[in-house]
Design an enzyme around this catalytic site. Structure first.
Site, short mmCIF file in Angstrom:
data_model
loop_
_atom_site.label_atom_id
_atom_site.label_comp_id
_atom_site.label_asym_id
_atom_site.label_seq_id
_atom_site.Cartn_x
_atom_site.Cartn_y
_atom_site.Cartn_z
N HIS A 98 0.77 -1.07 -0.06
CA HIS A 98 -0.08 0.05 -0.03
C HIS A 98 1.11 1.27 0.11
CE1 HIS A 98 -3.52 -2.53 1.78
NE2 HIS A 98 -3.63 -2.31 0.53
N GLU A 128 2.03 3.81 2.81
CA GLU A 128 2.50 3.24 4.12
C GLU A 128 4.01 3.47 4.19
OE1 GLU A 128 0.61 -0.47 4.61
OE2 GLU A 128 -1.31 0.37 4.33
N ASN A 170 -3.81 -5.73 -2.35
CA ASN A 170 -3.86 -6.51 -1.05
C ASN A 170 -5.30 -7.20 -1.15
OD1 ASN A 170 -2.53 -8.23 0.92
ND2 ASN A 170 -3.36 -7.10 2.53
N GLU A 194 1.50 -5.03 10.94
CA GLU A 194 0.95 -3.77 11.01
C GLU A 194 1.63 -2.84 11.80
OE1 GLU A 194 -1.16 -1.82 8.98
OE2 GLU A 194 -2.37 -3.85 8.37
#
Length: 417
Positions: free
Chosen positions: A177, A180, A252, A378
């Site tokens: 992504h 990020e 994703n 994450e």
């Protein structure tokens, strides 16, 4: 100070055509299921152009949403009318973007003729140059593997760490992504850590004497460039298709793991658009082809941000995987190792129970392919900055993440299958 901010705003306009002046990020904690349903309905109101950084899941779990300046009053009035409490997490998104851009420009000046600064965010060109430097400086250990090209014809370069021989392998990727940024920075720091400490650090030396590591620091290069030059909040790829004015696919949601199921959108304009078919995105297909052709990948690890989570399959369904007990034990140990450095706490569990049901994800695909040790991180933080994590947090984030990664890698080494 005013002149500095004015200059930063001007540079932000020049380098990033889409600005976010006056946009706010609201923090909402829904107290019951009816409020969850209300927030999901709000998320579907496309005319408000809301950007849910953390989507509604279950009562008591925090929701973060970036609200454009033009919609702020309407959204706040609506929340108040529904009795939904909120607070302001980020007062003005553009202020953080201006600070981020100013820091990048300052670092570029400082790096001229000097060493690469792993405590700063970098352009794709700078990242690729540093990857080439690592290969040149460590010819017996590090090599570059090209998986092909992105939709906009940028190279997809992987660093291979190997001491030779036909070893089982670990796959590690970051930046699927685009926005990020701490993930790409963490991956590059990790690459330097592995290359620099092999032969002196017993843990790294032992790992590479047994396993190969393939590291892809920028999985979505087109999106990453777009996030730096045009729209900092960009998430998807940059692929284009006839019949739609909207660009890109959520990479994703594009894997062949219950493709098109819950948690993915069929709308090309959605940030969670799954694409027209599995592996439609060349960035995804390149990885799929490589993993399948290699045949000995034993762990698949992907870095995302933010929320401080360590997750494993499944995301597309809420049933436990066959290896639940082992995966949970490994993830718990990795989270504990990570926490010991800076006290950063991670929540652990299957994707579906930790965040939400999401189909077409990479680690579900890898697990169903037979890669038992499939995990998604994450990274920092849980609030305050979200995707706009200050560069000063890159180093502590990377350092603690390495301890979690190392724990997983050592388990893979010690439990061959």
């Amino acid at each position: 100070m005013r002149l500095t901010l004015l200059l930063a705003a001007l540079l932000g306009y020049i380098y990033c055509q889409e600005t976010f002046v006056g946009d706010q990020v609201l923090e909402i904690i829904p107290s019951h299921e009816e409020q969850i349903r209300t927030l999901l309905q709000l998320e579907a109101e496309e005319h408000l152009e809301l950007d849910f950084w953390k989507s509604p899941t279950i009562p008591g779990e925090t929701v973060h949403v970036r609200v454009p300046f033009a919609s702020i009053q309407a959204v706040k009035v609506f929340l108040e009318s529904q009795g939904i409490d909120y607070s302001i997490m980020i007062e003005d998104v553009q202020v953080l973007l201006d600070q981020e851009r100013e820091e990048m420009l300052f670092n570029q000046q400082r790096e001229r003729g000097g060493n690469f600064n792993f405590e700063a965010y970098h352009t794709l060109e700078e990242i690729y140059q540093e990857m080439d430097n690592l290969v040149a400086e460590n010819p017996g250990l590090v090599s570059k593997v090209n998986l092909g090209s992105s939709f906009e014809n940028r190279p997809m370069n992987v660093l291979k760490f190997s001491t030779g021989g036909d070893k089982p392998a670990i796959w590690l990727d970051a930046g699927i992504h685009a926005r990020e940024w701490v993930t790409q920075a963490t991956a590059l720091w990790t690459a330097n850590k592995i290359a620099s400490d092999y032969g002196t650090d017993p843990a790294i030396t032992s790992l590479l004497n047994t396993l190969d590591i393939f590291l892809l620091p920028v999985t979505n290069p087109d999106g990453y460039v777009f996030s730096q030059t045009t729209n900092r909040m960009w998430r998807k790829t940059r692929s284009k298709r006839s019949g739609s004015g909207c660009v890109g696919v959520d990479p994703n949601r594009n894997w062949d793991a219950n493709f098109g199921g819950p948690g993915a959108s069929s709308s090309p304009c959605s940030d969670s658009y799954h694409g027209p078919k599995p592996n439609s995105e060349v960035e995804v297909k390149s990885i799929v082809d490589f993993i399948k052709s290699h045949g000995k990948v034993k762990a698949f690890i992907t870095l995302h941000s933010y929320s401080q989570l360590l997750m494993f399959p499944y995301g597309y369904k809420c049933t436990k995987p066959d290896d639940f007990n082992e995966l949970d034990e490994v993830a718990q140990k990795a989270a504990q190792a990570l926490k010991r450095l800076h006290g950063t706490s991670y929540k652990v569990g299957p994707i579906c129970s930790v965040i939400y049901q999401a189909s077409g994800g990479s680690i579900d695909w890898a697990y169903d392919l037979g890669i038992k040790y499939s995990f998604a991180f994450e990274l920092r933080d849980t609030a305050f900055y979200g995707f706009l994590l200050p560069a000063k947090q890159i180093l502590p984030t990377a350092e603690e993440t390495w301890l979690g990664l190392k724990t997983i890698m050592e388990h893979v080494r010690d439990h061959p299958y």
